[in-house]
Design a protein around this motif. Structure first.
Motif, PDB file in Angstrom:
ATOM      1  N   ILE A  15       0.844  -1.201   0.000  1.00 58.07           N
ATOM      2  CA  ILE A  15       0.000   0.000   0.000  1.00 58.07           C
ATOM      3  C   ILE A  15       0.878   1.250   0.000  1.00 58.07           C
ATOM      4  O   ILE A  15       0.632   2.199  -0.739  1.00 58.07           O
ATOM      5  N   TYR A  16       1.931   1.251   0.806  1.00 52.35           N
ATOM      6  CA  TYR A  16       2.854   2.385   0.864  1.00 52.35           C
ATOM      7  C   TYR A  16       3.496   2.627  -0.501  1.00 52.35           C
ATOM      8  O   TYR A  16       3.576   3.768  -0.970  1.00 52.35           O
ATOM      9  N   MET A  17       3.925   1.550  -1.156  1.00 54.95           N
ATOM     10  CA  MET A  17       4.557   1.683  -2.464  1.00 54.95           C
ATOM     11  C   MET A  17       3.557   2.156  -3.516  1.00 54.95           C
ATOM     12  O   MET A  17       3.902   2.945  -4.390  1.00 54.95           O
ATOM     13  N   LEU A  18       2.320   1.684  -3.449  1.00 54.36           N
ATOM     14  CA  LEU A  18       1.304   2.111  -4.405  1.00 54.36           C
ATOM     15  C   LEU A  18       0.958   3.588  -4.243  1.00 54.36           C
ATOM     16  O   LEU A  18       0.665   4.268  -5.225  1.00 54.36           O
ATOM     17  N   LYS A  19       0.996   4.080  -3.023  1.00 52.67           N
ATOM     18  CA  LYS A  19       0.692   5.495  -2.798  1.00 52.67           C
ATOM     19  C   LYS A  19       1.786   6.399  -3.349  1.00 52.67           C
ATOM     20  O   LYS A  19       1.530   7.549  -3.672  1.00 52.67           O
ATOM     21  N   LYS A  20       3.009   5.889  -3.468  1.00 60.31           N
ATOM     22  CA  LYS A  20       4.115   6.681  -3.989  1.00 60.31           C
ATOM     23  C   LYS A  20       4.089   6.799  -5.513  1.00 60.31           C
ATOM     24  O   LYS A  20       4.701   7.681  -6.083  1.00 60.31           O
TER      25      LYS A  20
END
Length: 92
Positions: A15-20
């Motif tokens: 999720i963190y990587m997708l938000k970036k």
């Protein structure tokens, strides 16, 4: 319990990587057969290593549970690691 924690951590990282990721200017690149084989070889290798480590390091006798849960967790971890490695190599 550790499997649930591991999957939760992987989910949070994804999720963190997708938000970036910025959705604008997305260009689709094609991958060669060699790149695809390397990607999935890394993912499956991580899965196998995860299962073997789980079988050798656990004190549980629930081998059926280990042989069901560890490959799933290992494959998710393998896909995450392989994606990170290929993404890093693509832009450097």
């Amino acid at each position: 319990m550790f499997s649930i924690i591991g999957l939760a951590v992987e989910f949070i990282v994804m999720i963190y990587m997708l938000k970036k990721v910025q959705p604008s200017g997305i260009r689709i690149r094609s991958a060669s057969i060699k790149q695809k084989i390397r990607y999935w070889a890394i993912a499956f290798s991580v899965m196998i290593i995860t299962v073997l480590l789980k079988l050798t390091l656990t004190s549980s006798n629930n081998y059926i549970g280990i042989l069901v849960v560890a490959p799933i967790s290992g494959m998710f971890m393998g896909i995450l690691i392989s994606s990170c490695l290929f993404n890093k190599n693509s832009y450097s």
